[in-house]
Design a protein around this motif. Structure first.
Motif, PDB file in Angstrom:
ATOM      1  N   PRO A 123      22.885  -3.057   5.270  1.00 40.07           N
ATOM      2  CA  PRO A 123      23.948  -3.239   5.572  1.00 40.07           C
ATOM      3  C   PRO A 123      25.291  -2.538   5.693  1.00 40.07           C
ATOM      4  N   ALA A 124      26.634  -3.298   6.771  1.00 38.00           N
ATOM      5  CA  ALA A 124      27.845  -3.343   7.488  1.00 38.00           C
ATOM      6  C   ALA A 124      28.605  -3.559   5.849  1.00 38.00           C
ATOM      7  N   ARG A 125      29.367  -2.810   5.693  1.00 35.26           N
ATOM      8  CA  ARG A 125      29.805  -2.651   4.938  1.00 35.26           C
ATOM      9  C   ARG A 125      30.010  -1.734   3.023  1.00 35.26           C
ATOM     10  N   THR A 126      28.133  -1.085   3.180  1.00 34.77           N
ATOM     11  CA  THR A 126      27.700  -0.299   1.885  1.00 34.77           C
ATOM     12  C   THR A 126      28.779   1.182   2.202  1.00 34.77           C
ATOM     13  N   GLY A 127      28.563   1.769   3.030  1.00 36.40           N
ATOM     14  CA  GLY A 127      29.568   3.091   3.175  1.00 36.40           C
ATOM     15  C   GLY A 127      30.922   2.851   2.635  1.00 36.40           C
ATOM     16  N   ALA A 128      31.741   1.780   2.794  1.00 43.46           N
ATOM     17  CA  ALA A 128      33.001   1.620   1.917  1.00 43.46           C
ATOM     18  C   ALA A 128      32.455   1.547   0.496  1.00 43.46           C
ATOM     19  N   ARG A 129      31.753   0.411   0.214  1.00 45.24           N
ATOM     20  CA  ARG A 129      31.490   0.644  -0.930  1.00 45.24           C
ATOM     21  C   ARG A 129      30.871   2.216  -0.974  1.00 45.24           C
ATOM     22  N   ILE A 130      30.283   2.746  -1.036  1.00 47.59           N
ATOM     23  CA  ILE A 130      29.909   4.233  -1.304  1.00 47.59           C
ATOM     24  C   ILE A 130      31.395   5.073  -1.653  1.00 47.59           C
ATOM     25  N   ARG A 131      32.333   4.797  -0.735  1.00 50.26           N
ATOM     26  CA  ARG A 131      33.719   5.230  -0.383  1.00 50.26           C
ATOM     27  C   ARG A 131      34.487   5.366  -1.855  1.00 50.26           C
ATOM     28  N   ASP A 132      34.410   3.501  -1.721  1.00 46.83           N
ATOM     29  CA  ASP A 132      35.449   3.355  -2.553  1.00 46.83           C
ATOM     30  C   ASP A 132      34.792   4.007  -4.385  1.00 46.83           C
ATOM     31  N   GLN A 133      33.163   3.762  -4.503  1.00 46.13           N
ATOM     32  CA  GLN A 133      33.248   3.943  -5.762  1.00 46.13           C
ATOM     33  C   GLN A 133      33.542   5.347  -5.820  1.00 46.13           C
ATOM     34  N   ILE A 134      33.064   6.186  -4.990  1.00 51.49           N
ATOM     35  CA  ILE A 134      32.925   7.543  -5.412  1.00 51.49           C
ATOM     36  C   ILE A 134      34.656   7.884  -5.903  1.00 51.49           C
ATOM     37  N   GLY A 140      40.086   9.868  -7.392  1.00 47.35           N
ATOM     38  CA  GLY A 140      40.632  11.013  -5.978  1.00 47.35           C
ATOM     39  C   GLY A 140      41.591  11.949  -6.805  1.00 47.35           C
ATOM     40  N   ALA A 141      40.387  12.442  -7.486  1.00 44.23           N
ATOM     41  CA  ALA A 141      40.966  14.225  -7.363  1.00 44.23           C
ATOM     42  C   ALA A 141      40.158  14.839  -6.404  1.00 44.23           C
ATOM     43  N   VAL A 142      39.286  14.681  -5.604  1.00 39.54           N
ATOM     44  CA  VAL A 142      38.711  15.493  -4.622  1.00 39.54           C
ATOM     45  C   VAL A 142      38.404  14.796  -3.364  1.00 39.54           C
ATOM     46  N   PRO A 143      39.221  15.720  -2.346  1.00 33.22           N
ATOM     47  CA  PRO A 143      38.488  15.353  -0.735  1.00 33.22           C
ATOM     48  C   PRO A 143      37.331  15.118  -0.606  1.00 33.22           C
ATOM     49  N   PHE A 144      37.205  14.047   0.402  1.00 28.47           N
ATOM     50  CA  PHE A 144      35.518  13.856   0.669  1.00 28.47           C
ATOM     51  C   PHE A 144      35.534  12.933   1.334  1.00 28.47           C
ATOM     52  N   ASP A 145      34.168  12.691   2.531  1.00 30.43           N
ATOM     53  CA  ASP A 145      34.585  11.708   3.625  1.00 30.43           C
ATOM     54  C   ASP A 145      32.994  11.079   3.562  1.00 30.43           C
ATOM     55  N   VAL A 146      32.922   9.658   3.689  1.00 30.44           N
ATOM     56  CA  VAL A 146      31.734   9.631   4.067  1.00 30.44           C
ATOM     57  C   VAL A 146      31.181   8.477   5.621  1.00 30.44           C
ATOM     58  N   ALA A 147      30.485   8.917   5.462  1.00 28.37           N
ATOM     59  CA  ALA A 147      29.941   8.851   7.137  1.00 28.37           C
ATOM     60  C   ALA A 147      28.699   8.293   7.259  1.00 28.37           C
ATOM     61  N   CYS A 148      28.537   7.178   8.279  1.00 29.89           N
ATOM     62  CA  CYS A 148      27.177   6.624   8.499  1.00 29.89           C
ATOM     63  C   CYS A 148      26.883   7.086   9.817  1.00 29.89           C
ATOM     64  N   ASN A 149      25.095   7.515   9.777  1.00 30.20           N
ATOM     65  CA  ASN A 149      24.613   8.053  10.610  1.00 30.20           C
ATOM     66  C   ASN A 149      22.853   7.742  11.122  1.00 30.20           C
ATOM     67  N   PRO A 150      22.834   6.196  11.097  1.00 29.77           N
ATOM     68  CA  PRO A 150      21.796   5.796  11.533  1.00 29.77           C
ATOM     69  C   PRO A 150      20.922   6.590  12.046  1.00 29.77           C
TER      70      PRO A 150
END
Ligand code: NAD
Length: 429
Positions: A123-134, A140-150
């Motif tokens: 569902p929409a907003r899942t990626g944002a939740r993954i990003r926030d939890q990580i 915030g010590a390690v750089p990373f990105d979350v993307a969605c590629n359905p």
């Protein structure tokens, strides 16, 4: 590029094998060690045309390896795809526990930049939740990105669909992640739609729900056709030539099934509800779909009068042809209803017998459609396997006790069936 793919189901294994074939190094991860043993031996644990050859080629090239160790895979790859299951919960919303569990394992394994790509349908907003939890877990010590590629592949033609998509959707939050994903998909010749995370997530749900809606629409039209004596196949042909409509997904029948449409429609309804919108259109899509099982049972009862002690042969159990996937298959609800009414059940499916035996143990299975039909009071087609289109109808009839043919996928010619002496009933014809 070095990739990890977490989850080796239909989507994960196809993604892994295809990217390995395109020259990338892929670590395929699953928690199911038995499954990985099979895969390491070049064997695919489900039926998917072309996938085993592709897997064997990837193994020979040395570009695919398998592990249960997610953290190690994360440390050794630049891009990490999440392809675990997202089934329905009781209320219809998506069960995201597997996705959340993967995020929990990824976070402590991050030591330098990684791109984490959700490919599971969420569902929409899942990626944002993954990003926030990580972000919280790594402080915030390690750089990373979350993307969605359905992923838009269809079981039964998954390898072809993966390699020849109509479009690629990239939901991204940084230039770096967009660049990485564009590089990965550079060999693909199709439009690329770049959006934010939630939009990409919503594109997938909106697409699946739309296709389900098309199927329910033509099924509703079929129910009207039946009452006024029109033929829904001709209606669909006549509609389908209109470029604004298109002929695909306008086949009336016993309804959609599988591991995606039912759960994705339910999850989209639930997401909308949580966001304050009552998506009644989609609730009706699911209701029409469920009703198609009853339409088939009514056609059968019309022909047989009573069901108790009648022998009914089912041709096709998988939710669609070219797969052995029984998840959400309409056959399951239909066979359960027939069993409750006391029918004696026989069945044949070209690929799904082993999976069907687990769910429908009271059915007698046959490796051949004619043997399955021997002595039966009715033959019911529930999956449009190509071989059922060319059944030898006189032979079939000669083996049966009553010549009753119920075509739950409208794949046979009613005139030919009637000319062969069958009581024939299709959906909306
Ligand atoms: P699947 O059930 O076939 O496979 C999921 C795999 O993930 C399993 O092998 C399971 O063991 C593994 N897994 C679960 N939790 C894990 C964990 N914590 N760590 C490692 N492995 C784990 O699922 P699928 O059909 O491939 O679908 C995956 C996702 O893709 C779903 O969200 C689905 O909606 C979506 N999707 C599916 C299709 C399709 O046709 N099947 C098409 C497009 C999108």
């Amino acid at each position: 590029m070095s990739l990890s793919v977490i989850g080796t189901g239909y989507v994960g294994l196809v993604t892994s094998a295809c990217f390995a074939d395109l020259g990338h190094t892929v670590i395929a991860v699953d928690q199911d060690a038995d499954r990985l043993k099979l895969l390491e031996a070049g064997r695919v644990p489900f039926y998917e045309p072309g996938l085993e050859d592709l897997l064997k080629r990837a193994l020979r090239s040395g570009r695919i390896t398998f592990t249960t160790d997610t953290a190690d895979a994360v440390r050794r790859s630049e891009v990490i795809f999440i392809t675990v299951g997202t089934p329905s919960r009781e209320a219809g919303d998506a069960d995201l526990s597997a996705v959340a569990a993967v995020a929990e394992v990824i976070a402590p394994a991050l030591t330098e930049y990684r791109l984490i790509v959700e490919k599971s349908t969420v569902p929409a907003r899942t990626g944002a939740r993954i990003r926030d939890q990580i972000h919280l877990l790594t402080r915030g010590a390690v750089p990373f990105d979350v993307a969605c590629n359905p992923e838009f592949l269809r079981e039964g033609s998954a390898v072809h669909d993966f390699l020849h998509p109509d479009r690629i959707v990239l939901g991204v939050e940084s230039e770096r992640s967009e660049r990485l994903l564009r590089e990965l998909y550079a060999p693909f010749d199709c439009p690329v739609v770049v959006t934010d995370l939630s939009t990409a997530e919503l594109i997938k749900h909106a697409s699946n729900a739309f296709l389900a809606m098309k199927i329910s629409y033509i099924n509703a039209v079929a129910n009207v056709c039946e009452r006024v004596g029109a033929d829904v196949r001709m209606v669909a042909d006549g509609m389908g030539y209109d470029a604004r409509i298109g002929r695909a997904y306008l086949d009336a029948g016993v309804g959609y099934g599988g591991s995606c449409f039912p759960k994705d429609v339910a999850a989209f309804v639930q997401l909308a509800r949580e966001a304050g919108y009552d998506f009644r259109l989609l609730e009706e899509v699911a209701r029409v779909n469920d009703g198609q099982r009853d339409v088939l049972l009514r056609l059968l009862k019309d022909a047989l009068w009573v069901i108790a002690n009648r022998t009914v042969t089912i041709l096709g159990l998988a939710f669609k042809p070219n797969t052995d996937d029984m998840r959400g298959a309409p056959s399951v609800a239909i066979l359960e209803a027939l069993r409750r009414e006391g029918a004696v059940l026989r069945a044949h499916d070209p690929a799904a017998e082993a999976n069907a035996r687990q769910i429908l143990p009271y059915v007698t299975y046959f490796p051949d459609p004619y043997e399955a039909a021997r002595g039966s009071d009715a033959v019911v087609v529930l999956t449009d396997w190509k071989e059922f289109r060319t059944l030898d109808l006189p032979r079939l009839k000669s083996l049966m006790r009553r010549p009753v043919l119920i075509d739950g996928r409208n794949i046979l010619d009613p005139q030919a069936a009637r000319a062969a002496g069958f009581h024939y009933a299709g959906i909306g014809r």
